[in-house]
Design a protein around this motif. Sequence first.
Motif, PDB file in Angstrom:
ATOM      1  N   GLY A 104    -104.537  19.356  81.778  1.00 34.92           N
ATOM      2  CA  GLY A 104    -104.885  18.948  82.372  1.00 34.92           C
ATOM      3  C   GLY A 104    -104.785  17.007  82.163  1.00 34.92           C
ATOM      4  N   ALA A 105    -105.451  16.143  82.236  1.00 37.31           N
ATOM      5  CA  ALA A 105    -104.933  14.823  82.205  1.00 37.31           C
ATOM      6  C   ALA A 105    -104.527  14.302  80.919  1.00 37.31           C
ATOM      7  CB  ALA A 105    -106.085  13.731  81.874  1.00 37.31           C
ATOM      8  N   GLY A 106    -103.081  13.621  80.184  1.00 39.22           N
ATOM      9  CA  GLY A 106    -102.631  13.365  79.078  1.00 39.22           C
ATOM     10  C   GLY A 106    -102.087  14.576  78.940  1.00 39.22           C
ATOM     11  N   PHE A 107    -101.508  16.240  79.468  1.00 36.24           N
ATOM     12  CA  PHE A 107    -100.711  16.991  78.924  1.00 36.24           C
ATOM     13  C   PHE A 107     -99.417  17.346  78.198  1.00 36.24           C
ATOM     14  CE2 PHE A 107     -98.115  20.456  79.802  1.00 36.24           C
ATOM     15  CZ  PHE A 107     -98.628  21.631  78.720  1.00 36.24           C
ATOM     16  N   TYR A 108     -98.422  16.327  79.584  1.00 35.22           N
ATOM     17  CA  TYR A 108     -97.703  16.435  79.673  1.00 35.22           C
ATOM     18  C   TYR A 108     -97.032  14.538  77.706  1.00 35.22           C
ATOM     19  CZ  TYR A 108     -96.784  18.376  83.798  1.00 35.22           C
ATOM     20  OH  TYR A 108     -96.732  18.953  84.525  1.00 35.22           O
ATOM     21  N   LEU A 158    -112.673  14.691  79.690  1.00 31.49           N
ATOM     22  CA  LEU A 158    -111.749  13.966  79.766  1.00 31.49           C
ATOM     23  C   LEU A 158    -110.845  12.990  79.135  1.00 31.49           C
ATOM     24  CD1 LEU A 158    -109.733  16.287  77.607  1.00 31.49           C
ATOM     25  CD2 LEU A 158    -108.087  16.322  79.129  1.00 31.49           C
ATOM     26  N   SER A 159    -110.858  12.238  79.823  1.00 31.10           N
ATOM     27  CA  SER A 159    -110.970  10.603  79.598  1.00 31.10           C
ATOM     28  C   SER A 159    -111.741  10.012  79.445  1.00 31.10           C
ATOM     29  CB  SER A 159    -110.266  10.474  81.172  1.00 31.10           C
ATOM     30  OG  SER A 159    -109.767   8.685  81.411  1.00 31.10           O
ATOM     31  N   PHE A 160    -112.929  10.250  79.318  1.00 34.88           N
ATOM     32  CA  PHE A 160    -113.904   9.839  78.708  1.00 34.88           C
ATOM     33  C   PHE A 160    -114.155  10.180  77.366  1.00 34.88           C
ATOM     34  CE2 PHE A 160    -118.708  10.420  77.957  1.00 34.88           C
ATOM     35  CZ  PHE A 160    -119.375   9.461  77.784  1.00 34.88           C
ATOM     36  N   LYS A 161    -114.684  11.254  77.318  1.00 40.49           N
ATOM     37  CA  LYS A 161    -114.284  11.943  75.831  1.00 40.49           C
ATOM     38  C   LYS A 161    -113.785  10.988  75.362  1.00 40.49           C
ATOM     39  CE  LYS A 161    -116.013  16.789  76.579  1.00 40.49           C
ATOM     40  NZ  LYS A 161    -115.126  17.411  77.126  1.00 40.49           N
ATOM     41  N   TYR A 183    -105.008   7.052  82.578  1.00 39.27           N
ATOM     42  CA  TYR A 183    -104.934   7.902  81.800  1.00 39.27           C
ATOM     43  C   TYR A 183    -104.913   9.688  82.574  1.00 39.27           C
ATOM     44  CZ  TYR A 183    -106.062  11.891  77.973  1.00 39.27           C
ATOM     45  OH  TYR A 183    -105.877  12.974  77.209  1.00 39.27           O
ATOM     46  N   SER A 184    -105.411   9.210  83.618  1.00 35.39           N
ATOM     47  CA  SER A 184    -105.918  10.480  84.304  1.00 35.39           C
ATOM     48  C   SER A 184    -104.751  10.266  85.717  1.00 35.39           C
ATOM     49  CB  SER A 184    -107.063  10.967  84.605  1.00 35.39           C
ATOM     50  OG  SER A 184    -107.930   9.170  85.340  1.00 35.39           O
ATOM     51  N   LYS A 240    -121.709   8.561  85.560  1.00 36.97           N
ATOM     52  CA  LYS A 240    -122.227   9.716  85.680  1.00 36.97           C
ATOM     53  C   LYS A 240    -122.396  10.232  84.066  1.00 36.97           C
ATOM     54  CE  LYS A 240    -124.241  14.127  87.397  1.00 36.97           C
ATOM     55  NZ  LYS A 240    -123.208  15.024  88.594  1.00 36.97           N
ATOM     56  N   LEU A 241    -121.302   9.899  83.764  1.00 37.95           N
ATOM     57  CA  LEU A 241    -120.461  10.520  82.475  1.00 37.95           C
ATOM     58  C   LEU A 241    -121.160   9.049  81.384  1.00 37.95           C
ATOM     59  CD1 LEU A 241    -117.372  11.483  82.622  1.00 37.95           C
ATOM     60  CD2 LEU A 241    -118.893  13.251  82.491  1.00 37.95           C
TER      61      LEU A 241
END
Lengths: 978, 87, 186
Positions: A117-121, A510-513, A525-526, A548-549
């Motif tokens: 997912g996002a940020g994985f690399y 994920l970015s939000f968390k 980030y994403s 929404k988040l």
Amino acid sequence: MRNSSHPITNKQKLSFTFNGKKYFGYKGDTLASALIANNVKIVGRSFKYHRPRGIFSAGSEEPNALVELGAGPYKEPNTKATNVELFDGLEGSSQNFLGSVNFDFMAINDLLKNFIGAGFYYKTFMWPKRFWEKLYEPIIRRAAGLGKLSLKADPSQYDKGYLHCDFLIIGSGISGLMSALLLAETGGEVLIVEEDFILGGRLNSERLVINGNQSSIWIGQAVKKLKSLKNVRILNRTTVFAAFDHGIFAAIEKKTDHILEKSPKPRQINWKIYTKSCILASGAIERSIAFPQNDRPGIMLAGSVRTYANRFGAHYGQKIAIYTNNDDGWRTADDLKNMGLEIKAVIDTRKEIKALSSCIPSYLGQTITKTYGRKGIKAIKLSSGSKLNVDCLAVSGGWSSNIHLTCHKRGRPVWDNIYKNFLSGDNAQKDNIIPVGATRGIFEIQNIISDTNRVILSLIEKNGLSMPAHIKLTSSKEQYSCSLDLVSSSNPSNSFIDLQNDVTQKDIELSFKEGFKSVEHLKRYSTLGMATDQGKTSNILGLASMAKLKGTDISEVGTTIFRPPYVPVAISAIAARSRGKDFKPTRLTPSHNVASKRNAVFVETGNWLRAQWFPEKGETFWRQSVDREVMQTRNSVGICDVTTLGKIDIQGKDCSEFLNFVYTNAFAKLPINRVRYGLMLREDGVAYDDGTTARLGENHFIMTTTTANAPLVLRNLEFVRQCLLPNLDVHLISTTDSWAQYAVAGPNSRRLLQKIVDKPKDIINENFPFMACRELTICGGIMARLFRISFSGELAYEIAVPTQYGNALFDALLSEGEEFNAVPYGTEALGVMRIEKGHAAGNEINGQTTAQNLGLSRMISKKADSIGNILSEREGFNGSNIATLSGFKPVQHSQKLEAGSHLISLGKTPTMENDEGWLSSVAFSPTLGHYIGLGFIERGHTRVGEKVFAVNLLQNKTTEVEIVSPHFVDPEGIKQRG
Amino acid sequence: MLIDHPLLGLRDSSEFIYMGDAKLLNRPNWKSQNSMTKFIDYGYLRKNPAGVHKELWYHEQGDRSWLVVTRNTVTHEILKVELARET
Amino acid sequence: MAKIVLKREKPLNGYSKVINKIEIAEYKFDSLISLAIPLKRERKCKLNFKNSLGEPMPSIENSIISKSGILGFRIGLDLLFICNPSHSSFAKKTVPLLKQAFYITDQTGGWCGVEVDGDRVIEMLERICPLNLSQKIFAIGDVKRTIMDHLNVIIFRETEKKFILFSPSSSSGSFLKSIETSSRNI
């Protein structure tokens, strides 16, 4: 599939290939519309997960259909199939796959989606650090790469240009054409720029009625009228990609991209457009809706499905469903039904809407929870549980005004809660960018017509121009309202927000968390909204998801702003014609032709080409030529083109006061017909430039500068003249190009010149001593200037004639010099002789050394103010320990010296603390038979005879050298005075 | 970027050279007290505000005039253009 | 007395060519001088100019053509150019007259003139010239100094579709190439 009754089928038939397979289309197609008509569904693989992707839109907002066009060096990757005008013989192919586009080995990434997912690399490939560059990055880049470059130089031609207008109109839809018609009547220059190859904008995609006829009739009339007007210019196939300060815009015009034959004309032109006002009629861009598996081939924007059907007669499948959160989606249903296609369903996220089309099966207040069909959509599942078989799904998440260009100068968009849309903020108005029509957030045609009239007429009134009558048009009536149902409530890892970057709703979560909640952080980030489409169809989805988040509104979340370029621009188009040797102009010296005939080797010095040496038969190594040139000059006479030195003509009553101020030494008492060496400092006390200045009259001087500093010295002298001493009567003209100037050096130089000048007696030593100058005539009346100055240390002159005689004079000096064995010499021999004589040049006056370092501190007159005078007194520049200009020779005469070597006392280690100076210039002296060097060493003038190490750590070489006087040849100056 | 040259009208920035803070016009008197300190201030301390700034521009590819341009460095708005020799 | 004869060579050797119906030709002149107006001597210079050339001294970015065909134009606050195509008494009579008021610098060798003429000249110039060439802004007889393809160029409008471009002589080859490329590219 193609609707066989559509007018496009009457046009010229074109053949093209895609992924090696042959297809047919029609003139007027885009590559995308032709692929749809041929039922080609998979056109590429997604960026990260390698999921099969199809055509999504019908314009430059396209995230999926990136293709490679052309072959060999002409290959162009990352081209949007939706923007490519079809031509006979077009070759296109998919990109970003391994194997074939239908079976891509890299699709394994899709199964690993939950792990990458996002940020994985960033997180995974952190360690070990050294693996990043060598191992991880190349693999990731290959897997995630877009298209591939040919790695060959682009053989196409590109050009640039400048356009000026009073009104730049970007877009030629109804509001753009209306604006043009109104503004043309003011008499101002109007420039219409349209990205598409046809004019009319969105009208071409709709079945709208204007003045009782289909809109194409009105477009035809409007365009005909505009084309007949002298003050209107129309550029189609042209995209404005950037807005700059003060009404400047950049645009790329595609001139030959739609032609197969390689044209000798430029492929693209990079226009710089200057305008007083810009009317932004760039329309609106439809956005998607995030729902599970919303990226399957066959899922497209609803407006685009309509475009393909209405404009191109092309569509996928027979069973079409529409998924919408707004009224506009229903129009697609109407238009397709009108074409005779089956509308399986309209699914509207809204519960309560006005019945828009009663005879179409509709599902209100429902969402899509699942889709089927990996290589092309087969079915959808609704929140109610029902499953529908479809082969095309048209999605509409509402429309976003295309305000990209209003952000380029940091304009902040503002949220319009009525139409759920970002509009340009106040900045745009201040920058004279005036949005009209859908760009202004007006989406119903009847309102666009009235509003465009109002906006443009008030602009005309504001500018005090003659008022035209407003344009009366009757039209169809449209209605548009929109909800913000953009985000799925189930299966976030499969609900794509950004198709181009494979950003899913889960990535936003994920970015939000992880705390990346601000839009700027979310984007980085994403990677939401990055790359070639800049998130034109997806940004709002990401923002809605984040809102929404966070439990807030989009207006609270805000938006990132757009930056140039609006669409990707080829680097070649930016470089335009400034490629290779055309990057900068070339300046040729007056003797260039003669030097070429004598096989000179040329060297680039700034823009100049100068003869470096003149090889003769049998000479295979440059030093052979250079040594010969030095010896021939020192033994008899040599001639060198020194035209490149800056020559500034200085006239006026206050010249000498001016020169006293810009040079450290005084010039006021310089007699007429005499030359003096002058040193210039910068205001910070560092040495700047040097040269000789000759006085030709009471109020007339000729200054010479170094070649490299010629334009800079003139600029600084103009600064002094206009800004510091504006009350002096001084005038400065650069005459570098006006005079050809040659050094004639060596013991026979006078005898040679006496053959040239009209009155040989005028230049005998008694009448014309060292440092004399005068105007005289040569070769039977040709005006010339003669200076008795010497850079080589020999008896020497510099002779100047008007440039147009320069080539002939160089030739004459050589042929008349034959009896003396005269030699032309280049910049290398010039350099060797000045090092032998101990003259400082660019290596010594390098912007780090002072008059004190150069041993010229006595040249700073303390009787009058001059540039750099005060700051040259700074403590660090003075004192007994400073490095001074010295000569150096190897103790072992056979040893070579290296410029840049550091000077260290014998017995000391080569460290920074022990560093005492450096060698600035070295040369092999053919006169002395060994290497010599100039350099700077602490207290150099007191250390003559001492031996030190010259250390070159780069070559790991240490040479023992002796400190000597910098004047290796004729230190008393007997030769030059003789 | 366009500069409204007082003699020549709007001209493209590509014709100009930029030299920063216009305080370089106020060169200290070399005979004044503390002239060393004053010259150090003159040479090294330049203003670089976010906002309205007086700057020097040289019309090198034009009439060779030095201009004082009053410019807002945030909005890039040009408020005033004068010939340096007339300021 | 030396018997050597020096041949005078024009920067472009009398070049002339037609590309896309644009006539491109070296503009030949016998001499080109600049006149600097001494500080606070504008009035004296105006009188002198009128006496020397028979035409009023032009204002900035304007030009005059004298009865004998001499082109004079003003490029800045205190700088004018006089371009003399062939007038034989110019050096002997006119220059000494002008010298009484102006500072004179001979720039004959410093510049190269190129004439461009034809219906598509504006289209061609659009590729290199950043100036607005609309006649409302750039009228016949106007002269401006600007940058084209990295080079300093003085551009003079002779008619609606004919211009003379002066560029530094050392780079005249590069500038001619710019003009040729622009003419081919339209």
